[in-house]
Design a protein around this motif. Sequence first.
Motif, PDB file in Angstrom:
ATOM      1  N   TYR A   1       0.818  -1.205   0.000  1.00 54.25           N
ATOM      2  CA  TYR A   1       0.000   0.000   0.000  1.00 54.25           C
ATOM      3  C   TYR A   1       0.856   1.262   0.000  1.00 54.25           C
ATOM      4  CZ  TYR A   1      -4.128  -2.784   1.126  1.00 54.25           C
ATOM      5  OH  TYR A   1      -5.150  -3.674   1.087  1.00 54.25           O
ATOM      6  N   ASP A   2       2.027   1.214   0.603  1.00 52.75           N
ATOM      7  CA  ASP A   2       2.812   2.421   0.800  1.00 52.75           C
ATOM      8  C   ASP A   2       3.158   3.100  -0.516  1.00 52.75           C
ATOM      9  OD1 ASP A   2       2.707   2.044   3.485  1.00 52.75           O
ATOM     10  OD2 ASP A   2       4.634   1.042   3.629  1.00 52.75           O
ATOM     11  N   SER A   3       3.564   2.319  -1.517  1.00 50.59           N
ATOM     12  CA  SER A   3       3.936   2.918  -2.797  1.00 50.59           C
ATOM     13  C   SER A   3       2.746   3.552  -3.505  1.00 50.59           C
ATOM     14  CB  SER A   3       4.589   1.865  -3.696  1.00 50.59           C
ATOM     15  OG  SER A   3       5.845   1.478  -3.180  1.00 50.59           O
ATOM     16  N   SER A   4       1.551   3.062  -3.228  1.00 49.14           N
ATOM     17  CA  SER A   4       0.373   3.693  -3.822  1.00 49.14           C
ATOM     18  C   SER A   4       0.193   5.110  -3.292  1.00 49.14           C
ATOM     19  CB  SER A   4      -0.881   2.852  -3.539  1.00 49.14           C
ATOM     20  OG  SER A   4      -1.147   2.794  -2.150  1.00 49.14           O
ATOM     21  N   LEU A   5       0.591   5.360  -2.034  1.00 46.22           N
ATOM     22  CA  LEU A   5       0.517   6.711  -1.484  1.00 46.22           C
ATOM     23  C   LEU A   5       1.474   7.661  -2.197  1.00 46.22           C
ATOM     24  CD1 LEU A   5       0.184   6.153   2.358  1.00 46.22           C
ATOM     25  CD2 LEU A   5      -1.411   7.344   0.878  1.00 46.22           C
ATOM     26  N   VAL A   6       2.622   7.141  -2.625  1.00 51.64           N
ATOM     27  CA  VAL A   6       3.573   7.961  -3.382  1.00 51.64           C
ATOM     28  C   VAL A   6       2.928   8.429  -4.679  1.00 51.64           C
ATOM     29  CG1 VAL A   6       5.803   7.977  -4.562  1.00 51.64           C
ATOM     30  CG2 VAL A   6       5.565   6.781  -2.374  1.00 51.64           C
ATOM     31  N   LEU A   7       2.267   7.504  -5.366  1.00 42.54           N
ATOM     32  CA  LEU A   7       1.603   7.859  -6.621  1.00 42.54           C
ATOM     33  C   LEU A   7       0.452   8.830  -6.379  1.00 42.54           C
ATOM     34  CD1 LEU A   7       1.454   4.276  -8.195  1.00 42.54           C
ATOM     35  CD2 LEU A   7       3.016   6.122  -8.827  1.00 42.54           C
ATOM     36  N   LEU A   8      -0.292   8.593  -5.307  1.00 43.60           N
ATOM     37  CA  LEU A   8      -1.417   9.468  -4.981  1.00 43.60           C
ATOM     38  C   LEU A   8      -0.935  10.885  -4.706  1.00 43.60           C
ATOM     39  CD1 LEU A   8      -4.525   9.273  -4.459  1.00 43.60           C
ATOM     40  CD2 LEU A   8      -3.963   9.005  -2.051  1.00 43.60           C
ATOM     41  N   ASP A   9       0.119  11.014  -3.910  1.00 43.78           N
ATOM     42  CA  ASP A   9       0.684  12.340  -3.624  1.00 43.78           C
ATOM     43  C   ASP A   9       1.190  13.013  -4.895  1.00 43.78           C
ATOM     44  OD1 ASP A   9       0.404  13.103  -0.968  1.00 43.78           O
ATOM     45  OD2 ASP A   9       2.010  11.783  -0.303  1.00 43.78           O
ATOM     46  N   ALA A  10       1.804  12.221  -5.784  1.00 42.83           N
ATOM     47  CA  ALA A  10       2.316  12.782  -7.033  1.00 42.83           C
ATOM     48  C   ALA A  10       1.180  13.334  -7.887  1.00 42.83           C
ATOM     49  CB  ALA A  10       3.094  11.717  -7.806  1.00 42.83           C
ATOM     50  N   MET A  11       0.101  12.583  -7.987  1.00 42.69           N
ATOM     51  CA  MET A  11      -1.045  13.042  -8.778  1.00 42.69           C
ATOM     52  C   MET A  11      -1.643  14.318  -8.194  1.00 42.69           C
ATOM     53  SD  MET A  11      -1.795  11.129 -11.434  1.00 42.69           S
ATOM     54  CE  MET A  11      -3.541  11.407 -11.678  1.00 42.69           C
ATOM     55  N   LEU A  12      -1.764  14.376  -6.874  1.00 40.74           N
ATOM     56  CA  LEU A  12      -2.345  15.558  -6.239  1.00 40.74           C
ATOM     57  C   LEU A  12      -1.413  16.762  -6.361  1.00 40.74           C
ATOM     58  CD1 LEU A  12      -3.829  13.858  -3.050  1.00 40.74           C
ATOM     59  CD2 LEU A  12      -5.124  14.891  -4.929  1.00 40.74           C
ATOM     60  N   ALA A  13      -0.103  16.524  -6.305  1.00 41.66           N
ATOM     61  CA  ALA A  13       0.856  17.628  -6.432  1.00 41.66           C
ATOM     62  C   ALA A  13       0.842  18.219  -7.842  1.00 41.66           C
ATOM     63  CB  ALA A  13       2.259  17.134  -6.078  1.00 41.66           C
ATOM     64  N   ILE A  14       0.704  17.362  -8.851  1.00 38.75           N
ATOM     65  CA  ILE A  14       0.658  17.833 -10.241  1.00 38.75           C
ATOM     66  C   ILE A  14      -0.645  18.573 -10.518  1.00 38.75           C
ATOM     67  CG2 ILE A  14       0.511  17.060 -12.645  1.00 38.75           C
ATOM     68  CD1 ILE A  14       2.416  14.788 -11.878  1.00 38.75           C
ATOM     69  N   GLY A  15      -1.737  18.034  -9.960  1.00 45.35           N
ATOM     70  CA  GLY A  15      -3.044  18.637 -10.198  1.00 45.35           C
ATOM     71  C   GLY A  15      -3.728  18.045 -11.414  1.00 45.35           C
ATOM     72  N   THR A  16      -5.035  18.165 -11.457  1.00 46.06           N
ATOM     73  CA  THR A  16      -5.816  17.616 -12.557  1.00 46.06           C
ATOM     74  C   THR A  16      -7.145  18.352 -12.656  1.00 46.06           C
ATOM     75  OG1 THR A  16      -6.739  15.560 -13.452  1.00 46.06           O
ATOM     76  CG2 THR A  16      -6.849  15.844 -11.065  1.00 46.06           C
ATOM     77  N   ASP A  17      -7.900  18.054 -13.699  1.00 43.92           N
ATOM     78  CA  ASP A  17      -9.211  18.683 -13.826  1.00 43.92           C
ATOM     79  C   ASP A  17     -10.221  17.938 -12.956  1.00 43.92           C
ATOM     80  OD1 ASP A  17      -9.734  16.325 -15.189  1.00 43.92           O
ATOM     81  OD2 ASP A  17      -9.659  17.254 -17.170  1.00 43.92           O
ATOM     82  N   ALA A  18     -11.481  18.421 -12.969  1.00 44.55           N
ATOM     83  CA  ALA A  18     -12.500  17.856 -12.081  1.00 44.55           C
ATOM     84  C   ALA A  18     -12.758  16.384 -12.391  1.00 44.55           C
ATOM     85  CB  ALA A  18     -13.796  18.655 -12.195  1.00 44.55           C
ATOM     86  N   ALA A  19     -12.797  16.021 -13.674  1.00 50.20           N
ATOM     87  CA  ALA A  19     -13.061  14.625 -14.042  1.00 50.20           C
ATOM     88  C   ALA A  19     -11.920  13.719 -13.587  1.00 50.20           C
ATOM     89  CB  ALA A  19     -13.271  14.511 -15.550  1.00 50.20           C
ATOM     90  N   GLY A  20     -10.685  14.174 -13.834  1.00 46.46           N
ATOM     91  CA  GLY A  20      -9.539  13.392 -13.387  1.00 46.46           C
ATOM     92  C   GLY A  20      -9.472  13.273 -11.875  1.00 46.46           C
ATOM     93  N   TYR A  21      -9.886  14.347 -11.184  1.00 50.15           N
ATOM     94  CA  TYR A  21      -9.885  14.326  -9.719  1.00 50.15           C
ATOM     95  C   TYR A  21     -10.882  13.305  -9.199  1.00 50.15           C
ATOM     96  CZ  TYR A  21      -9.786  16.178  -4.941  1.00 50.15           C
ATOM     97  OH  TYR A  21      -9.655  16.318  -3.578  1.00 50.15           O
ATOM     98  N   ARG A  22     -12.052  13.241  -9.836  1.00 42.38           N
ATOM     99  CA  ARG A  22     -13.054  12.250  -9.407  1.00 42.38           C
ATOM    100  C   ARG A  22     -12.557  10.829  -9.655  1.00 42.38           C
ATOM    101  NH1 ARG A  22     -16.497  16.403 -11.288  1.00 42.38           N
ATOM    102  NH2 ARG A  22     -16.564  15.551 -13.404  1.00 42.38           N
ATOM    103  N   ASP A  23     -11.836  10.627 -10.752  1.00 43.38           N
ATOM    104  CA  ASP A  23     -11.236   9.306 -10.993  1.00 43.38           C
ATOM    105  C   ASP A  23     -10.222   8.967  -9.906  1.00 43.38           C
ATOM    106  OD1 ASP A  23     -12.725   8.975 -13.285  1.00 43.38           O
ATOM    107  OD2 ASP A  23     -11.134   9.675 -14.644  1.00 43.38           O
ATOM    108  N   LEU A  24      -9.454   9.976  -9.492  1.00 43.86           N
ATOM    109  CA  LEU A  24      -8.463   9.754  -8.439  1.00 43.86           C
ATOM    110  C   LEU A  24      -9.146   9.401  -7.115  1.00 43.86           C
ATOM    111  CD1 LEU A  24      -5.424   9.834  -7.906  1.00 43.86           C
ATOM    112  CD2 LEU A  24      -5.647  12.260  -7.343  1.00 43.86           C
ATOM    113  N   VAL A  25     -10.241  10.082  -6.811  1.00 43.20           N
ATOM    114  CA  VAL A  25     -11.015   9.762  -5.600  1.00 43.20           C
ATOM    115  C   VAL A  25     -11.551   8.334  -5.674  1.00 43.20           C
ATOM    116  CG1 VAL A  25     -13.130  10.299  -4.327  1.00 43.20           C
ATOM    117  CG2 VAL A  25     -11.623  12.149  -5.069  1.00 43.20           C
ATOM    118  N   ALA A  26     -12.020   7.938  -6.859  1.00 42.10           N
ATOM    119  CA  ALA A  26     -12.542   6.575  -7.025  1.00 42.10           C
ATOM    120  C   ALA A  26     -11.443   5.541  -6.804  1.00 42.10           C
ATOM    121  CB  ALA A  26     -13.155   6.420  -8.415  1.00 42.10           C
ATOM    122  N   ASP A  27     -10.232   5.811  -7.321  1.00 47.34           N
ATOM    123  CA  ASP A  27      -9.114   4.890  -7.095  1.00 47.34           C
ATOM    124  C   ASP A  27      -8.781   4.798  -5.608  1.00 47.34           C
ATOM    125  OD1 ASP A  27      -8.852   4.243  -9.756  1.00 47.34           O
ATOM    126  OD2 ASP A  27      -7.245   5.691 -10.148  1.00 47.34           O
ATOM    127  N   ALA A  28      -8.796   5.950  -4.933  1.00 44.92           N
ATOM    128  CA  ALA A  28      -8.507   5.950  -3.496  1.00 44.92           C
ATOM    129  C   ALA A  28      -9.544   5.133  -2.735  1.00 44.92           C
ATOM    130  CB  ALA A  28      -8.455   7.376  -2.961  1.00 44.92           C
TER     131      ALA A  28
END
Length: 703
Positions: free
Chosen positions: A490-517
Amino acid sequence: MIAADLDTSHEVATAVIALASGSAYSSDVDGHCRSLLETLSDPDFPGAIIPDQDGKALRLVAAASPSDWRRLSPVLLAFAGPTLTSFNGMPAENALSVEMATLLAPAGVLVAASIDLPERVPDREAALRAVLRARDTFARAPRRNRAAPEPTSWMLARFQDHLNVGRREAAASTLARLRTELRLDALNLKALQVQLHAAFDEWEAILNLPGFENLVRARRTPLTTALLLEALYRTLLEQSFTTGDVDAVTEAYRERVRALALPMLTKPLPSSLRDGGWRLIATEALLGGDEELVRAAAEHPEALGWLAGLMIVAPIKPGHTKTSLDDARERVVANDGADSVDAMAAALAALSRLSEAERHELIQLAPFRSSIRALEEESGAATLPASWKDWLERAVEPDFTNALDLARHGSEEWSMGEVARDPVNVAGLIESLNAAQSHPLAAERTAQALPYIVAALQRDPDFPNVAFRPVYASLLTLLAMGVGRASTVYDSSLVLLDAMLAIGTDAAGYRDLVADAEELVGEGFGAAMVYWVFEVVEAFMRAATPDPKARDQLVHRVLARLAPIQGRLSKLQREALRRLSQEFGWDLAGFTLEKPSEAVDDLRSRLGGKRIALYSLVEAASRQAKVALEGIADCVVDCSADHGGTAKLRALAENSDLFVIAWSASKHAATDFIREHRGARPLVYAQGKGVSSLLRAVEDGLI
């Protein structure tokens, strides 16, 4: 053991042993009888064998649950049947005395038999020894409910997973298990130890490893070579380098470093070299005049500092044209000296370019014959992947059985930074990753290799890299939806999650990220995952959001799953849950929950009177952790965010009972200063930047 659970068995054993202490066994059998009493709480033994002294007569009572009796009876009959004792394998209705039946009652329904022993002392001793051999047989037998052995490759992946997020104690624990279970040879264990110390900038500890002088001459991976060179620079040369005096640097290098560094300055140089390694190469080039080293160092002026101005590159002189046979010889020799997938692939490629006559000529030479045979056996294929794209494409092949081993080497050698510079290469990597998700075997292998892929991504100088946003997203989706979701990575998934949030995304991509979480969190989880879940929530809370509603829904769903199990949480976990619930308007008092067990959670007593130091550049997180800790125990918590060595930081390092460093939110100068003045006193690392990571580190550090 006598009962179905260990706690009840211990209670029964305590009562029976107390009764036995009032009986005086004869000296000739006392030791045997005491050993048999241990079966009451022995989890490997089905039931128990209890010595029962009635006056001067000594008998044994065999008692077990009906299911355990079917295991106990035939073994006991084989070792101590009618030849030695009265036992015939059958239970008896009145085998237990009233007093013994009362003592054994908490264990539940038992089947029992009374075993009479011979009167003659030698025969009685022989019978007792036979019963003890029956006990030892059960101790040696494999457990019926034992877990399947965990592959070494999975343990190595978990080790990398812990390093990716700075969980030092967890990584050290995995390394200790690899050592005690004899999973790896001494050289590989030493390489992992080097990797562990380097992840936390413990360069002096690397230099102090037993056998360091032998390690620099042994066969190494490119990453190990790079880390050893960096350790030599940081501990023996850096102080001289800061003076800017070329004579001081070359003198220090000649006297203290050169003998250790020279065996590692061979072609091909590791692509993972850091600034210190390149500075050692430049210094050696100044002393030795090696044109190839000068040329290699001159290609990295940004790493050399003031040494860059001293690199004078001579024009390349025309020389002998290298034949394919010459190239094959060099590649095979280079592969012998390095544990490298790229060196192996280059050697295989060079061999494939030989004609039959040239290959026959090379194999006729004894050293090359054995090297080529070893190369082909180790690789297991005519060609090897030379990039992550190649690895992903081969992941669908059933006979690609060394996929995880090659991923481990590839994470050290296949540069993601070079891929990011070319949009075509990035597109090819994304295409291969998406294709792997659609194939069950490739998806499973990719999920298992996630820590290595994330490690390679983190080595990109521009991490988190906008060019790799689709790569981060695909890896997260693969882990969330695929076969790897149920694993412990699980730990490495947090690295990817932080990277995605740091880069930023649009609303649709953000909802996909929430769904993955949400998929990663799962429908239900136990107390062991609670801190990880809090870290997921804090990652979303720290980052800007294009869709606040989606973020709030994630937090509310997490709270709904945490509330029913809060009775099983530790004090710090409950405190973190309370603060999160208050922020989002939840009243946890409205839930019918089991009462927290204060007997199990003794954190208040462990924290009482302690002085805790928290170092993090995210001051809001350390302040919240301070309030939480001081709110549940009589302790003193000091926070620091100094960027370098200060009098205050030194006082905290020297006087605190526990020092916690937020590994991903700290300055190297400060952490080096803390370690220097901390000595052997407890020092732990928090894996994330939030308050949950700090609380988790405190709880782990007080175990």
